[in-house]
Write an enzyme that holds these catalytic residues in place. Structure first.
Site, short mmCIF file in Angstrom:
data_model
loop_
_atom_site.label_atom_id
_atom_site.label_comp_id
_atom_site.label_asym_id
_atom_site.label_seq_id
_atom_site.Cartn_x
_atom_site.Cartn_y
_atom_site.Cartn_z
N SER A 1 0.87 -1.03 -0.04
CA SER A 1 0.03 0.02 0.02
C SER A 1 0.91 1.37 0.03
O SER A 1 1.90 1.40 -0.82
CB SER A 1 -0.99 -0.12 1.15
OG SER A 1 -1.99 0.83 1.22
N GLU B 1 -9.50 -4.77 -6.06
CA GLU B 1 -9.02 -3.43 -5.41
C GLU B 1 -8.95 -2.34 -6.20
O GLU B 1 -8.45 -2.52 -7.66
CB GLU B 1 -8.13 -3.61 -4.45
CG GLU B 1 -6.81 -4.17 -5.31
CD GLU B 1 -5.52 -4.02 -4.23
OE1 GLU B 1 -5.21 -3.15 -3.66
OE2 GLU B 1 -4.80 -5.13 -4.11
N HIS C 1 -7.35 -5.85 -1.15
CA HIS C 1 -6.27 -5.03 -0.94
C HIS C 1 -5.20 -5.75 -0.06
O HIS C 1 -5.72 -6.26 1.25
CB HIS C 1 -6.53 -3.67 -0.32
CG HIS C 1 -5.52 -2.83 -0.15
ND1 HIS C 1 -4.63 -2.32 -1.07
CD2 HIS C 1 -5.10 -2.34 1.17
CE1 HIS C 1 -3.73 -1.53 -0.66
NE2 HIS C 1 -4.02 -1.21 0.52
#
Length: 334
Positions: free
Chosen positions: A169, A263, A293
């Site tokens: 991320s 995602e 995710h």
């Protein structure tokens, strides 16, 4: 290796659709978690609540395996922890992990389950940076902490070619920033990059476009943008260390990107893959059908998590072995 299909860059040997458990998890998350994350305020109280919820969820769905050793580190500006799976000892190779969650929510502690499994699958000790979080510490605090951690490993005697940078991320953005800063300062690059669901576009324009075809089960682009804004803290979005450009970077490390097909950050993953290839680097992109995710952190929820880590570990081994061969060849020539 990957192959092109209707899903894009589809991992070889992986089904065209996610497992029933993965699809059920995405369905349940979309109708339970997403409505909650989209209304949670970005006040300090809301952030504290989010941190507790995420920490609890990560521990339940990706617990730390038995036998894992954790050693806390505080060395000047660098804070973090060494994570070693059972049987893993120190050696010349190491993995530096950069956790994600919008620069705001997670920590080295929340990611212990994931980093411990990475240590187990790669056989390497993992140093997870516990970088400073927003809103308490806005840009460029996190980026500076990552740069300090990498340089600390170099000072401790690790050869750059034997360091793997991994992250998820927002950790993907921080990893890419480190690569650019290394190039700018003449610091040797790591031997490989492994990125799970990397965030690259901090304006979330790519995510908003992706959402038009399929909504992310966890959060909307607008809500995620509000969290990241606590880190960017009013700085211009085109600031070089926020809107990253790898076009002029020399000596890009070989990179593996894994992203979930369900995602919104799959647009970011494609963008980063394209940037690296246009800059002359080597990059493998895997879009895992129907996955959420950072699904690699959720082994109790989705069976694909373990398979993805196995593929990442093979990539790490092959990349570091290749780097060693190239280094030995250069020494013989010289």
């Amino acid at each position: 290796m990957t192959s092109t299909s209707r899903h894009g860059f589809h991992p070889a040997g992986v089904s065209d659709v996610g497992s029933p458990r993965a699809r059920l998890a995405a369905f349940v998350t979309r109708w339970s978690l997403r409505p909650f994350t989209n209304v949670l305020p970005t006040t300090r109280r809301g952030i504290r609540f989010s941190r507790r919820i995420v920490a609890t969820s990560m521990n339940l769905l990706g617990p730390v395996p038995k036998g894992t050793s954790i050693d806390l580190v505080v060395d000047g500006p660098v804070r973090g922890e060494w994570v070693r799976a059972a049987g893993v000892t120190s050696g010349p190779r190491v993995l530096l992990y950069i956790h994600g969650s919008a620069y705001v929510i997670c920590s080295a502690r929340t990611h212990r389950g994931l980093t411990a499994r990475l240590s187990s699958s790669t056989g390497l000790p993992v140093f997870t940076v516990d970088y400073r979080l927003a809103p308490e510490h806005p840009f460029p605090a996190a980026a500076d902490d990552i740069e300090s951690a990498y340089r600390l490993l170099l000072e401790q005697g690790y050869s750059a070619r034997n360091i793997v940078i991994a992250g998820d991320s927002a950790g993907g953005h921080l990893a890419a920033d480190l690569i650019i800063e290394n190039d700018r300062t003449g610091t040797p690059q790591p031997g490989a990059l492994v990125l799970f669901s990397p965030l690259i576009d901090l304006d979330f324009e790519l995510s908003a476009q992706t959402e038009r075809t399929r909504k992310d089960p966890m959060i909307s682009a607008a809500s995620a943008r509000a969290l990241v804004a606590l880190y960017t803290d009013g700085n211009a979005s085109d600031l070089p260390r926020l809107r990253l450009d790898l076009a002029l970077v020399r000596d890009l490390p070989p990179t593996l990107i894994q992203v979930g097909g369900a995602e919104m950050l799959r647009g970011d993953a494609r963008h980063l893959h394209s940037m690296i290839e246009k800059a002359g680097g080597s990059c493998e992109l895997e879009i895992w059908p129907d996955q959420m995710h950072v699904f690699q952190a959720l082994p109790r929820l989705v069976p694909e998590a373990a398979h993805a880590l196995e593929r990442a570990s093979k990539f790490v081994e092959n990349s570091l072995d290749t780097a060693d061969v190239q280094h030995d060849s250069k020494e013989q020539v010289s």
